[in-house]
Design a protein around this motif. Structure first.
Motif, PDB file in Angstrom:
ATOM      1  N   VAL A 155       0.840  -1.198   0.000  1.00  0.00           N
ATOM      2  CA  VAL A 155       0.000   0.000   0.000  1.00  0.00           C
ATOM      3  C   VAL A 155       0.876   1.250   0.000  1.00  0.00           C
ATOM      4  O   VAL A 155       0.629   2.190  -0.753  1.00  0.00           O
ATOM      5  CB  VAL A 155      -0.975   0.011   1.200  1.00  0.00           C
ATOM      6  N   LYS A 156       1.904   1.261   0.831  1.00  0.00           N
ATOM      7  CA  LYS A 156       2.806   2.423   0.869  1.00  0.00           C
ATOM      8  C   LYS A 156       3.440   2.665  -0.489  1.00  0.00           C
ATOM      9  O   LYS A 156       3.530   3.806  -0.951  1.00  0.00           O
ATOM     10  CB  LYS A 156       3.885   2.209   1.933  1.00  0.00           C
ATOM     11  N   SER A 157       3.866   1.594  -1.130  1.00  0.00           N
ATOM     12  CA  SER A 157       4.483   1.710  -2.445  1.00  0.00           C
ATOM     13  C   SER A 157       3.482   2.236  -3.476  1.00  0.00           C
ATOM     14  O   SER A 157       3.806   3.120  -4.276  1.00  0.00           O
ATOM     15  CB  SER A 157       5.017   0.331  -2.875  1.00  0.00           C
ATOM     16  N   ARG A 158       2.257   1.702  -3.445  1.00  0.00           N
ATOM     17  CA  ARG A 158       1.236   2.148  -4.393  1.00  0.00           C
ATOM     18  C   ARG A 158       0.902   3.620  -4.196  1.00  0.00           C
ATOM     19  O   ARG A 158       0.749   4.379  -5.167  1.00  0.00           O
ATOM     20  CB  ARG A 158      -0.032   1.306  -4.246  1.00  0.00           C
ATOM     21  N   VAL A 159       0.784   4.048  -2.942  1.00  0.00           N
ATOM     22  CA  VAL A 159       0.466   5.450  -2.653  1.00  0.00           C
ATOM     23  C   VAL A 159       1.613   6.350  -3.113  1.00  0.00           C
ATOM     24  O   VAL A 159       1.387   7.386  -3.740  1.00  0.00           O
ATOM     25  CB  VAL A 159       0.163   5.652  -1.148  1.00  0.00           C
ATOM     26  N   SER A 160       2.822   5.947  -2.832  1.00  0.00           N
ATOM     27  CA  SER A 160       3.989   6.739  -3.232  1.00  0.00           C
ATOM     28  C   SER A 160       4.060   6.884  -4.754  1.00  0.00           C
ATOM     29  O   SER A 160       4.258   7.986  -5.276  1.00  0.00           O
ATOM     30  CB  SER A 160       5.272   6.087  -2.705  1.00  0.00           C
ATOM     31  N   ARG A 161       3.895   5.769  -5.453  1.00  0.00           N
ATOM     32  CA  ARG A 161       3.937   5.816  -6.919  1.00  0.00           C
ATOM     33  C   ARG A 161       2.784   6.657  -7.464  1.00  0.00           C
ATOM     34  O   ARG A 161       2.961   7.414  -8.425  1.00  0.00           O
ATOM     35  CB  ARG A 161       3.877   4.404  -7.499  1.00  0.00           C
ATOM     36  N   ALA A 162       1.618   6.535  -6.857  1.00  0.00           N
ATOM     37  CA  ALA A 162       0.456   7.310  -7.309  1.00  0.00           C
ATOM     38  C   ALA A 162       0.717   8.806  -7.138  1.00  0.00           C
ATOM     39  O   ALA A 162       0.419   9.605  -8.033  1.00  0.00           O
ATOM     40  CB  ALA A 162      -0.793   6.885  -6.537  1.00  0.00           C
ATOM     41  N   ARG A 163       1.251   9.186  -5.997  1.00  0.00           N
ATOM     42  CA  ARG A 163       1.553  10.609  -5.759  1.00  0.00           C
ATOM     43  C   ARG A 163       2.538  11.138  -6.788  1.00  0.00           C
ATOM     44  O   ARG A 163       2.357  12.226  -7.342  1.00  0.00           O
ATOM     45  CB  ARG A 163       2.126  10.793  -4.364  1.00  0.00           C
ATOM     46  N   MET A 164       3.588  10.363  -7.039  1.00  0.00           N
ATOM     47  CA  MET A 164       4.605  10.809  -7.991  1.00  0.00           C
ATOM     48  C   MET A 164       4.018  10.938  -9.404  1.00  0.00           C
ATOM     49  O   MET A 164       4.309  11.898 -10.114  1.00  0.00           O
ATOM     50  CB  MET A 164       5.798   9.848  -7.992  1.00  0.00           C
TER      51      MET A 164
END
Length: 191
Positions: A155-164
């Motif tokens: 989830v953290k990875s998905r959120v980070s990639r989504a933000r970027m």
């Protein structure tokens, strides 16, 4: 003091307290459903189905745990079930009908929100879902992971990639470039 019996046919666990909790969750459920469907009617149907399922399965909810996580999980599962059923349907594949239903924005915030919505739409579904849960619905990473059925790190990875991707799609250098829109700021700044 005499207790009144629940009406005949009332599911076990479905009482006035549960009714009030479910009614209080409707705005958050509607927002999450809309983020999945982008269709007000479909999202309202999804919320209604979620509430019916929660009411009839009220005995499976453990009081004292996170009701919103439980409801969002039900909603998400119903959405995926619906998607599997609709897999072979084709609705407005070229977007021609949808394009005719749009109207020109009247204010700058509408233009910005439309640009944000387009950028959000371009995100892979799993990233958009994680970002909405954490950024807009204020779930913790742990709660979002439970709802999505994945590890917290995922989830953290998905959120980070989504933000970027959002920052890049919107032509920004970072989240400081974001205007006064609270939803946009929350989606990009939530840590």
């Amino acid at each position: 003091m005499m207790q009144t019996a629940a009406p005949v046919g009332t599911p076990i666990g479905a009482d006035a307290e549960m009714r009030d909790l479910l009614l209080g969750a409707i705005p958050a459920l509607r927002a999450f459903a809309f983020s999945l469907t982008y269709d007000i009617d479909r999202s309202d149907d999804l919320v209604q189905d979620t509430l019916v399922r929660a009411w009839t399965k009220a005995d499976s909810f453990r009081r004292g745990t996170n009701l919103y996580a439980w409801l969002f999980t039900i909603l998400r599962n119903l959405f995926y079930s619906e998607q599997r059923k609709r897999k072979r349907e084709v609705e407005d594949a070229d977007g021609g009908l949808a394009a005719r239903l749009t109207s020109l924005p009247e204010q700058e915030i509408r233009v910005e929100m439309r640009e944000f919505q387009k950028a959000l739409d371009l995100l892979p579904f799993t990233q958009r879902e994680a970002l909405v849960l954490v950024g807009a619905q204020n779930f913790t990473y742990e709660e979002a992971a439970e709802i999505c059925g994945v590890a917290v790190g995922t989830v953290k990875s998905r959120v980070s990639r989504a933000r970027m991707r959002l920052i890049e799609s919107l032509g920004m250098e970072g989240s400081d470039d974001i205007g006064a829109d609270a939803l946009t700021r929350a989606a990009l700044d939530q840590a």
